[in-house]
Design a protein around this motif. Structure first.
Motif, short mmCIF file in Angstrom:
data_model
loop_
_atom_site.label_atom_id
_atom_site.label_comp_id
_atom_site.label_asym_id
_atom_site.label_seq_id
_atom_site.Cartn_x
_atom_site.Cartn_y
_atom_site.Cartn_z
N GLU A 22 0.83 -1.21 0.00
CA GLU A 22 0.00 0.00 0.00
C GLU A 22 0.85 1.25 0.00
N HIS A 23 1.95 1.19 0.76
CA HIS A 23 2.86 2.32 0.84
C HIS A 23 4.27 1.84 0.49
N ASP A 43 3.15 -1.60 4.82
CA ASP A 43 1.73 -1.35 5.10
C ASP A 43 1.47 0.06 5.59
N TRP A 81 -1.20 5.17 -5.68
CA TRP A 81 -0.51 5.64 -4.46
C TRP A 81 -0.46 7.16 -4.41
#
Length: 229
Positions: A152-153, A157, A189
């Protein structure tokens, strides 16, 4: 109180993003790099490499004298350790975040910076240089896109200083000869980061400090930015 010596560049935005995210009290000291303010004696005493950003922490955690720091990556690490935010305190998770922070400092920032220069600021078009840096920037976007395929990043996480360091450079994709649609994970993102309230507050500072969000590239600015030895 953090004194932030700042101009509206990607490296400057990294620090305002962190300060807004962490809710730290800070005061902006604008340094107009197009007018040579980075060469004043006051600023050089804080940042001997005559580059923004720099900070002075008037209330360091050790209770000692005010602490001056330059280099945006070092400032992010320091502020993360000071606050306990956006960087794991120890273990492998910390080093994963730090490696991506260093990736930005050593790769994406310098390559995209040269890309910006030869595409947008060089007095003459040098096709070899343009191709070299546009292609290398594209390669780095590919590295980032693959990383974000299953994370996600950038650091994993959790949102971290790695995201804060990389986002301001990727945000300028259209000035780097890139098609952001070719990097769907980066686009996903980027949209998530730009929607964060603290990020919006950080970029809102531009309106008060430098509404053009850049450098007025006249001959004086060229001498200060590109003519120094």
């Amino acid at each position: 109180m953090i004194e932030l010596y700042y101009w509206t560049t990607p490296n400057g935005h990294k620090i305002t993003i962190f300060l807004e995210e962490a809710g730290l009290e800070y005061e902006v000291r604008p340094i107009n790099i197009g007018r040579g303010e980075q060469f004043t004696a006051e600023f050089l005493a804080i940042a001997p490499n005559n580059r923004i950003p720099a900070i002075v922490d008037r209330m360091p955690a050790d209770g000692g004298q005010p602490l001056a720091l330059f280099e945006s990556g070092a400032i992010l690490e320091y502020l993360a350790d000071k606050t306990g935010c956006f960087l794991p305190q120890s273990g492998r998770e910390r080093y994963v975040v730090v490696q991506w922070l260093y990736w930005q400092m050593a790769n994406l920032g310098p390559m995209a910076g040269q890309n910006h220069h030869f595409l947008n600021y060089a007095p003459e078009k040098i096709e070899y240089a343009i191709e070299r840096y546009v292609r290398e920037t594209s390669r780095l976007y590919g590295v980032l896109d693959r990383r974000l395929d299953d994370h996600e990043h950038v650091g994993g996480d959790d949102y971290s200083i790695a995201d804060m360091a990389i986002y301001p450079w990727v945000r300028a994709w259209d000035k780097q000869g890139q098609d952001i649609e070719e990097y769907p994970n980066v686009l996903r993102w980027m949209r998530a980061i730009e929607a964060r309230p603290a990020v919006r507050r950080a970029y809102a500072l531009v309106e008060n400090i430098n509404p053009s969000d850049g450098v007025e590239m006249d001959e004086e600015a060229r001498q200060y930015l590109f003519g120094q030895r």
